[in-house]
Every structure is written in C-alpha cells, then in structure tokens.
Motif scaffolding. Structure first.
Motif, PDB file in Angstrom:
ATOM      1  N   THR A 307       0.830  -1.197   0.000  1.00 13.27           N
ATOM      2  CA  THR A 307       0.000   0.000   0.000  1.00 13.27           C
ATOM      3  C   THR A 307       0.874   1.260   0.000  1.00 13.27           C
ATOM      4  O   THR A 307       2.078   1.206   0.268  1.00 13.27           O
ATOM      5  N   SER A 308       0.233   2.396  -0.308  1.00 11.70           N
ATOM      6  CA  SER A 308       0.953   3.672  -0.290  1.00 11.70           C
ATOM      7  C   SER A 308       0.904   4.350   1.068  1.00 11.70           C
ATOM      8  O   SER A 308       1.366   5.479   1.224  1.00 11.70           O
ATOM      9  N   VAL A 309       0.344   3.660   2.077  1.00 10.08           N
ATOM     10  CA  VAL A 309       0.363   4.145   3.459  1.00 10.08           C
ATOM     11  C   VAL A 309       1.555   3.512   4.163  1.00 10.08           C
ATOM     12  O   VAL A 309       1.727   2.293   4.113  1.00 10.08           O
ATOM     13  N   PRO A 310       2.424   4.299   4.788  1.00 13.70           N
ATOM     14  CA  PRO A 310       3.630   3.715   5.399  1.00 13.70           C
ATOM     15  C   PRO A 310       3.289   2.646   6.435  1.00 13.70           C
ATOM     16  O   PRO A 310       2.474   2.885   7.326  1.00 13.70           O
ATOM     17  N   MET A 311       3.884   1.491   6.267  1.00 20.36           N
ATOM     18  CA  MET A 311       3.756   0.456   7.292  1.00 20.36           C
ATOM     19  C   MET A 311       4.532   0.919   8.522  1.00 20.36           C
ATOM     20  O   MET A 311       5.671   1.390   8.426  1.00 20.36           O
ATOM     21  N   MET A 312       3.932   0.757   9.696  1.00 19.03           N
ATOM     22  CA  MET A 312       4.598   1.060  10.961  1.00 19.03           C
ATOM     23  C   MET A 312       4.279  -0.090  11.906  1.00 19.03           C
ATOM     24  O   MET A 312       3.248  -0.094  12.575  1.00 19.03           O
ATOM     25  N   ARG A 313       5.162  -1.066  11.944  1.00 17.71           N
ATOM     26  CA  ARG A 313       4.827  -2.301  12.659  1.00 17.71           C
ATOM     27  C   ARG A 313       5.974  -2.751  13.550  1.00 17.71           C
ATOM     28  O   ARG A 313       7.149  -2.667  13.181  1.00 17.71           O
ATOM     29  N   LEU A 314       5.590  -3.212  14.732  1.00 20.99           N
ATOM     30  CA  LEU A 314       6.511  -3.828  15.676  1.00 20.99           C
ATOM     31  C   LEU A 314       6.358  -5.343  15.580  1.00 20.99           C
ATOM     32  O   LEU A 314       5.248  -5.865  15.697  1.00 20.99           O
ATOM     33  N   LEU A 315       7.464  -6.039  15.347  1.00 19.73           N
ATOM     34  CA  LEU A 315       7.463  -7.495  15.313  1.00 19.73           C
ATOM     35  C   LEU A 315       8.250  -7.990  16.517  1.00 19.73           C
ATOM     36  O   LEU A 315       9.464  -7.816  16.595  1.00 19.73           O
ATOM     37  N   GLN A 316       7.535  -8.553  17.473  1.00 19.39           N
ATOM     38  CA  GLN A 316       8.199  -9.098  18.643  1.00 19.39           C
ATOM     39  C   GLN A 316       8.042 -10.600  18.647  1.00 19.39           C
ATOM     40  O   GLN A 316       7.081 -11.152  18.109  1.00 19.39           O
ATOM     41  N   GLY A 317       9.006 -11.271  19.237  1.00 14.69           N
ATOM     42  CA  GLY A 317       8.915 -12.717  19.266  1.00 14.69           C
ATOM     43  C   GLY A 317       9.931 -13.323  20.190  1.00 14.69           C
ATOM     44  O   GLY A 317      10.928 -12.690  20.561  1.00 14.69           O
ATOM     45  N   GLU A 318       9.672 -14.546  20.566  1.00 16.84           N
ATOM     46  CA  GLU A 318      10.596 -15.277  21.411  1.00 16.84           C
ATOM     47  C   GLU A 318      11.971 -15.365  20.758  1.00 16.84           C
ATOM     48  O   GLU A 318      12.100 -15.310  19.530  1.00 16.84           O
ATOM     49  N   VAL A 319      12.986 -15.499  21.594  1.00 17.36           N
ATOM     50  CA  VAL A 319      14.327 -15.740  21.091  1.00 17.36           C
ATOM     51  C   VAL A 319      14.296 -16.988  20.208  1.00 17.36           C
ATOM     52  O   VAL A 319      13.813 -18.037  20.622  1.00 17.36           O
ATOM     53  N   GLY A 320      14.760 -16.842  18.955  1.00 13.75           N
ATOM     54  CA  GLY A 320      14.797 -17.981  18.049  1.00 13.75           C
ATOM     55  C   GLY A 320      13.487 -18.291  17.357  1.00 13.75           C
ATOM     56  O   GLY A 320      13.335 -19.368  16.774  1.00 13.75           O
ATOM     57  N   SER A 321      12.535 -17.359  17.379  1.00 17.50           N
ATOM     58  CA  SER A 321      11.226 -17.632  16.777  1.00 17.50           C
ATOM     59  C   SER A 321      11.197 -17.369  15.279  1.00 17.50           C
ATOM     60  O   SER A 321      10.188 -17.602  14.631  1.00 17.50           O
ATOM     61  N   GLY A 322      12.294 -16.865  14.711  1.00 20.92           N
ATOM     62  CA  GLY A 322      12.364 -16.708  13.264  1.00 20.92           C
ATOM     63  C   GLY A 322      11.934 -15.351  12.747  1.00 20.92           C
ATOM     64  O   GLY A 322      11.404 -15.245  11.627  1.00 20.92           O
ATOM     65  N   LYS A 323      12.182 -14.307  13.507  1.00 22.31           N
ATOM     66  CA  LYS A 323      11.822 -12.950  13.057  1.00 22.31           C
ATOM     67  C   LYS A 323      12.642 -12.539  11.838  1.00 22.31           C
ATOM     68  O   LYS A 323      12.130 -11.883  10.929  1.00 22.31           O
ATOM     69  N   THR A 324      13.918 -12.938  11.815  1.00 21.71           N
ATOM     70  CA  THR A 324      14.800 -12.496  10.729  1.00 21.71           C
ATOM     71  C   THR A 324      14.317 -13.008   9.369  1.00 21.71           C
ATOM     72  O   THR A 324      14.338 -12.268   8.375  1.00 21.71           O
ATOM     73  N   GLU A 473       1.718  -0.691  15.070  1.00 23.38           N
ATOM     74  CA  GLU A 473       0.890  -1.874  15.216  1.00 23.38           C
ATOM     75  C   GLU A 473       1.811  -3.040  15.607  1.00 23.38           C
ATOM     76  O   GLU A 473       2.999  -3.044  15.254  1.00 23.38           O
ATOM     77  N   THR A 474       1.278  -4.012  16.304  1.00 24.13           N
ATOM     78  CA  THR A 474       2.117  -5.070  16.866  1.00 24.13           C
ATOM     79  C   THR A 474       1.777  -6.441  16.299  1.00 24.13           C
ATOM     80  O   THR A 474       0.609  -6.814  16.206  1.00 24.13           O
ATOM     81  N   SER A 475       2.825  -7.172  15.906  1.00 25.86           N
ATOM     82  CA  SER A 475       2.704  -8.585  15.552  1.00 25.86           C
ATOM     83  C   SER A 475       3.595  -9.382  16.490  1.00 25.86           C
ATOM     84  O   SER A 475       4.653  -8.911  16.904  1.00 25.86           O
ATOM     85  N   THR A 476       3.162 -10.595  16.795  1.00 28.07           N
ATOM     86  CA  THR A 476       3.890 -11.401  17.767  1.00 28.07           C
ATOM     87  C   THR A 476       4.130 -12.801  17.235  1.00 28.07           C
ATOM     88  O   THR A 476       3.226 -13.436  16.689  1.00 28.07           O
ATOM     89  N   LEU A 477       5.367 -13.282  17.399  1.00 29.36           N
ATOM     90  CA  LEU A 477       5.722 -14.667  17.076  1.00 29.36           C
ATOM     91  C   LEU A 477       6.004 -15.396  18.384  1.00 29.36           C
ATOM     92  O   LEU A 477       6.946 -15.069  19.098  1.00 29.36           O
ATOM     93  N   ARG A 478       5.176 -16.380  18.705  1.00 25.52           N
ATOM     94  CA  ARG A 478       5.371 -17.159  19.924  1.00 25.52           C
ATOM     95  C   ARG A 478       5.906 -18.563  19.634  1.00 25.52           C
ATOM     96  O   ARG A 478       6.553 -19.174  20.468  1.00 25.52           O
TER      97      ARG A 478
END
Length: 760
Positions: A307-324, A473-478
């Motif tokens: 989209t043309s609206v800037p994404m502003m997102r926090l991705l948090q997750g457990e150590v080793g949850s594959g955020k990268t 906005e927040t996304s979480t990897l558990r």
C-alpha cells in the motif's frame, strides 16, 4: 498540520513553548528558600512538581504501621503509639540521651535523641509521653541488634491548633509522601496545603476532554488534586488516583497518536509482491517450512508493504522464533518492486551476524552480477564504523548505485555520506537500543517515507507495547521452529564449592560430546570500576565462583572476562580445552576471529560479556554459564539463555549466583529458572520493576511521567485512552479544541522524552 510538526523537524507532534504560568513558579519563591531547597533535594523545584508529587500511601490514625516489615537502611514514615520513654545522662561522656519506645501493639522500635543536657531534650520528652500517637520518620538502623531511628522527625496527632484541625486529624486519611532526611512527609504535606489554598482552576491545564471525563466518571483536575492531597475519605483519593491514571494514559496516547498520524499522512511508495522474483526464489530455497505464526505475520507484511500508506509495525517474538526470516521476505518484496531495504543493528557483532545469516540464506540470490549468481538476485552489503577504507568505499558505492538491494549496518548507516536512494523499507533490530532520532535519521534517506519494521526479541506485555510503542501496530511470534530440543535452567549457589565444581565438569561433558559453551561475565577486566564495566555492577564473588582459596584467587569486584579466562585455563575439569574471549572493546577483526573460532570448535569455550546477548547464532552451543547472574535483569537473562539450544541438542543454562534465594533478587532468579516462556518472564519483570523503568525513564535520565498508571494492571484504562486519543487526533490533529491537553503533551513529551516513549 502546521510545519512545526512536519517530518524531520520534531519527533513529538505537539505544541511547543507554551508557558505554564503559576505552575512554573519556583518553590523557593512560593514557600521560602529553606523549604524550597529541602524540596529541591527530592527533585521538586516548581509548583507543578510539588502538586504532582502524590502521596505514596495514606495512613489511618486508628491503624498502626506493622513495624516488623521495616528493613534496615530504609527511610520510613510510620504511624505508631509511644509505649514508654527514658531521659537520662550519658554514662561515658557529657550530654543526655532520650530513648522512646514506639509500638504497633506487637513489635517495638526505638527512637533515640541526643542532647547537650537534659533540658535540651525535655521538649521531646513532653510530646512523646506514653500513649501519644503520631507519625515518625527516619532511617532504620541497628544498635546492639535492635532497630532504631536516630533523631527522627515526628508529628503527634494531639498537636492541634483548633477544633477544625482536630476533626480533620481524627477523621481524614493521612497523606504519607515520598520523603527524605531533608524534609519529612508531613512537612511536604503542609507545603502542598499552602499551595493548594491559592491554586485556581485556570492555573492547572485540564488534559482530559469533558466528554471523556463524563463517560468514565472522572473529576476535573483541580478537584482531583484536592482529593489526592487532602482526602476526606478513602473514596476521595481512590477517585483522584483513577482520574490521574486516565490522564497519564491519555497524554501518552495522544502524543503517540499525533506521531502516528503524521507518519501515516506522509507519502510512500507501494511495494507490491512480484511473482517469479527474488522473494519467490528465496522461498523455494528455504531448507525448512515457515511456522504458522511466521506465515501469518508474513502475510500481514505483504499486504502493508503493497500500500501507499507507510507500514509502521513492531514485530516481537521469542528468542529464536524466526523474526529475521520474516523480515528478509519483506525486504526481498521491496527489492522485487525496484526498491532497497536497510537493516539497522545496535552492535557490530549483531550486524555481522545478520550479514552472515542473510547471505547464507540467500546463497546465489545475494550475488547479482557475480560469477555464480542467480538469475533473479540482488546484493547484500555490510557497513560498520570499523571497516577498512576500501571496504567502506565499495559498500557505499553499491548502496548509492542501487545495486545493493539490502544494506545492513550499525549506526554507521546514519552518516550523511551514506546514500540509499530508493529506500523502501527500514528494519530496526532491537529497537530499545536506539532513540527515535536515529530511527528517523535512517528513514529520512528515502525519496519518500520508507515503510518501517521494528523488531525486538525482548517480549513485551501488550499494555507496555500499547504505551511505549503506541504509534506502531504489533505482531507477535510465539511459536518456535520445529526441532528445537528445549533448555534446562539451574541456579548454582556460588558459596557451594561442589556445585561450582560440577558446573565446569558439565561444561567439559558438553564439549566432549561436540557442544560449545558460553561463559558470561558482567565486566571485561578485574581492575575496572563499576562504571567502566560493560554492565556497570560491582560485588565480591569471583573467588567463590571457582571454589578457590583466597591466596590463589583474591576476592575481586565481579567476574571479569580476562580473569575468568585465566582461571578457567587453570581449572582441572577444562584441562586442554581452548578458551576464547569476546567483549565490546575488541577490534572488529578480533571479534570476527573469536566468533569464527567458537563456531568451528577451535575454541569451544567463549568467555564473553553480554555482547553476545542478541543475534549471535551458533547451533552447536549447548551450555551457557552466567556468572554473577543476580547482576542481570530478567530480560537480559532470557536473551542470554536464548543463545543456546538453537540446534537439535538440548541446552543447559547454569546461573551462578551468591544471592540469597529469599531476597527479591533470589526470587527473580528462581522465576528465570522456572520457565523459558519469555512472555511470562516479561510479565514477572514488569511486576518486579518500577513502571518508569519499564518505559525507559531511567535510561533517558528524566523522571517518569507515569506516576500512578500501572501498565500491567491498568489495561482497560490504557485501551480506553488509546481509542479516544486516536479518535480525537483524527478529528483535531493539532488539538485546537483541547488546549489543556495540547499543553500537557508539549510539556510531557519533549525532544528529550522521545526516546523514552519508544523504549521498553
């Protein structure tokens, strides 16, 4: 919105330079130099400071303080009854001593007063007669095994000036303020009453809109101040507390809503996915399947980047949850759309780790224009401050030409000479290590506002995320990737030589079976002071850690990398094992060599500071020994533990400590050992710490604006304030209809506080 809040000119879109009038007046001017200076020692310098210095608790004249709960060295204010007194001449020198025994009905505490002669103490003797009840303040000390207050300040409840004061003192709750030896609680209360008698509604800005106050049944600000400082009943101060919790939440959420509105209003370039591009090729070569959580977050990123609206997102997750991996897919989507992505890491070790892991994942897809490069490929470059001039020039050229689709670096990326002309996505790893200015300095390099993805491996409770990352906005990897064998954590008492000896035997067993071992120390050298250490702590525990006699290993402040490395080489259990070292002061080449030797097994034991806390990924690492574990917070302990158990073999974490299990520090370590769930630990951490610390006030050097709001228990208030604040800012971005709120936002959320809002 006006130019004052345009992108790049401010980090807190709020009115500036609004005078506070009466609230700005100095306490020395209002209350006199003596009282003003005493209050200044508590950090209270203006009328506003004192009005917002809320009572710590409220006493009841019919209810005495439980004296058994007092701790030695603690500055206390207690309500108690005089059980007896004794005025006598001193035995071994001239002068007199008055001892007064006060009681809560069960326990006793001694008050001690010294004087040049009996007459100088008779005033206290008359006031502190048996049966008198009052408030007593001082620092608890021990004398011959008994607790006492020496020369305490006090106020008895029968010191009445008139009938009204008598009724007030009998029936109303007693405000007990955070105090110090410079000024007692009731003297603070009298100073507050002096000010409150002259404060008018026009002097105090009203931060809460009338409709919001009505909806939540909240008093106006002046009424709330009167009720919090001079309550006629417990309901008064409880209602005032509720109002101020809403106010604190509303001011913060409004500042964040304004900031979010400014960012969302900026133009950005849509980066839709492209079939058959680098990202699809990347997906095809992944040696594993994404977890359900990774797939869900990846889908969200795909939609928002398109989209043309800037994404502003926090991705948090457990150590080793594959955020990268999720972040790489987002970066490759931008590359497929003709743009570039930048990844900002807080340390060189982490930046280099990202570079190695991303290039390994991409393989030929990271070798565009090179022999062996894939048909659909890009380039990945690393930029750090310690690179050679030639390597730096090459990296700068690849970034500036657009040939490098992914640019990875440390603070060096923020330099003006770094050009990333079609920057479409900024990924910030371990966001709490950066300030807002640094984040925005990188975003400003794009022709249009880039999308933003903030990542953290420090789990954040939902209410904290809403408060400190409220513009994201927040996304979480558990979910952890399949195949992880889990980690066991054991607390090792440093004062039990057998346990300590067994620690090094277990390290040897892991090494002999092909594993690697981290040994983490709080400081680099034994001789540095606490301030110079990488983690800034001090204690005398090194000798116990190795079970050595004093003549072999003199007791020294904290375990250090250099000393521990030398001692490990002399430890029989590790005979013949190569020991490596890692810390932040090593040159880049030495850090690279240390990590390479550790990963390959040439030096299977790595003694390090917390520089390996985040991002370092050595699947063969199976054991983590944390020395002086009581010197680290729960979040840091969890991060350190996350460096092991990343392969198919189970991990073992051994936390060595001299802390008593019955102390709060010991309880924190027991909580750490009881679970590997980072989100559960984050909740525990939040319960154990001050709110302001959680939100970063201690790091930013300013006092917390959250005096009463509790982010762990006040979720409904935070959610209500967030929703209302966003609605208000959507209708009235500059808060022209709410001048009091605009003033509070401008006062509370200044440039120095911007980083405070964005940290955990």
């Amino acid at each position: 919105m006006n130019e004052q809040i345009a992108r790049g000119t401010r980090h807190d879109p709020a009115f500036a330079n609004i005078g506070k009038g009466r609230l700005d007046q100095s306490l020395e001017k209002e209350l006199g130099p003596k009282t003003g200076k005493a209050l200044g020692k508590l950090g209270l310098r203006t009328v506003e400071d004192l009005l917002r210095h809320y009572p710590r608790r409220y006493g009841d004249r019919g209810r005495l303080t439980a004296l058994a709960e007092l701790r030695t060295g603690e500055h206390v204010t207690v309500i108690a009854r005089v059980a007896g007194n004794d005025l006598r001449a001193m035995r071994n020198r001239s002068g007199a001593i008055l001892t007064v025994r006060i009681t809560d009905g069960t326990e006793e505490l001694t008050l001690t007063f010294f004087g040049k002669h009996r007459g100088s103490l008779e005033y206290h003797e008359r006031r502190l007669r048996p049966g008198a009840t009052g408030m007593f303040t001082g620092t608890v000390s021990l004398y011959r095994g008994a607790r006492q207050l020496t020369h305490p300040d006090y106020d008895t409840f029968d010191d009445l000036d008139d009938e009204f004061e008598a009724v007030q003192k009998v029936d109303w709750p007693i405000p007990i303020y955070p105090a110090s030896s410079a000024i007692a609680s009731w003297r603070i209360g009298k100073a507050v009453q002096t000010l409150m008698a002259t404060i008018e509604a026009s002097d105090v800005p009203e931060a809460l809109p009338a409709a919001y106050r009505k909806e939540h049944r909240l008093p106006d600000v002046l009424t709330a101040l009167r009720r919090v400082h001079e309550p006629h009943s417990p309901e008064d101060w409880r209602g005032a507390h509720k109002r101020f919790r809403h106010e604190e939440a509303f001011v913060l959420q409004t500042a964040l809503a304004q900031r979010r509105a400014v960012s969302l209003a900026e133009a950005t370039t849509a980066r839709p996915p492209r079939a058959g591009g680098v990202r699809d090729a990347f997906d095809a070569r992944l040696p594993f399947e994404l977890t359900a959580g990774q797939q869900e977050v990846a889908a969200v990123l795909e939609r928002e980047l398109a989209t043309s609206v800037p994404m502003m997102r926090l991705l948090q997750g457990e150590v080793g949850s594959g955020k990268t991996v999720v972040a790489v897919r987002g970066m490759l989507q931008v590359v497929d759309a003709g743009g570039q992505a930048a990844l900002l890491a807080p340390t060189e070790v982490l930046a280099q780790q990202h570079y190695r892991s991303i290039t390994d994942l991409l393989g030929p897809l990271a070798e565009a224009g090179m022999l062996g490069g894939a048909e659909h490929a890009t380039r990945v470059v690393l930029l750090t401050g310690s690179m050679s001039a030639a390597a730096r020039r090459k990296a700068l050229a690849l970034a500036a030409s657009g040939a490098a689709g992914i640019v990875i670096g440390t603070h060096a990326l923020l330099s003006e000479i770094v050009q990333i002309p079609d920057l479409g996505l900024v990924v910030v790893d371990e966001q709490h290590r950066f300030g807002v200015e640094q984040r925005d300095a990188l975003r400003a390099k794009g022709r249009t506002t880039p999308h933003l993805l903030v990542m953290t491996a420090t789990p954040i409770p939902r209410t904290v995320a809403m408060t400190s990352f409220g513009d994201l906005e927040t996304s979480t990897l558990r979910e952890l990737p399949a195949g992880r064998a889990g980690i066991t954590t054991t607390i090792v008492p440093a004062n039990k030589p057998h346990w300590v000896g067994r620690t090094w035997e277990r390290v040897r067993e892991e090494i002999d079976s092909g594993g690697r071992a981290y040994v983490v120390c709080p400081r680099i050298t034994a001789g540095e002071d606490a301030g110079a250490a990488e983690d800034g702590f001090s204690d005398d525990v090194t000798a116990e850690l190795f079970g050595l006699e004093d003549e072999r290993a003199p007791r020294r402040p904290l375990a250090s990398v250099e000393e521990v490395s030398a001692l490990l080489r002399e430890t029989p259990a590790l005979d013949g094992v190569a020991i490596g070292q890692m810390h932040g002061q090593l040159p880049t080449e030495a850090k690279d060599a240390a990590m390479a030797d550790f990963a390959s097994g040439r030096t299977p034991v790595l003694v390090s500071t917390t520089v390996i806390e985040v991002g370092v990924d050595v699947p063969e690492a199976t054991v983590m020994v944390i020395l002086d574990a009581d010197r680290f917070g729960l979040s840091q302990l969890h991060q350190l533990r996350g460096r092991i158990g990343r392969g198919t073999r189970p991990g073992l974490c051994l936390a060595v400590t001299a802390a008593d299990p019955a102390t709060p520090t010991g309880e924190r370590l027991l909580a750490f050992a009881a679970t590997t769930d980072g989100f559960e630990l984050a909740e525990t951490d939040l319960r154990l710490r001050r709110e302001g610390d959680v939100l970063g006030a201690s790091q930013s050097g300013r006092s917390s604006s959250l005096r009463l709001l509790r982010v762990l228990t006040d979720a409904p208030i935070i959610e209500a304030a967030r929703s209302a604040a966003r609605d208000l800012v959507a209708r009235d971005p500059e808060l022209t209809t709410e001048p009091g709120l605009a003033q509070m936002v401008a006062e509370s959320i200044d440039e120095d506080a911007a980083a405070y809002l964005e940290r955990t």
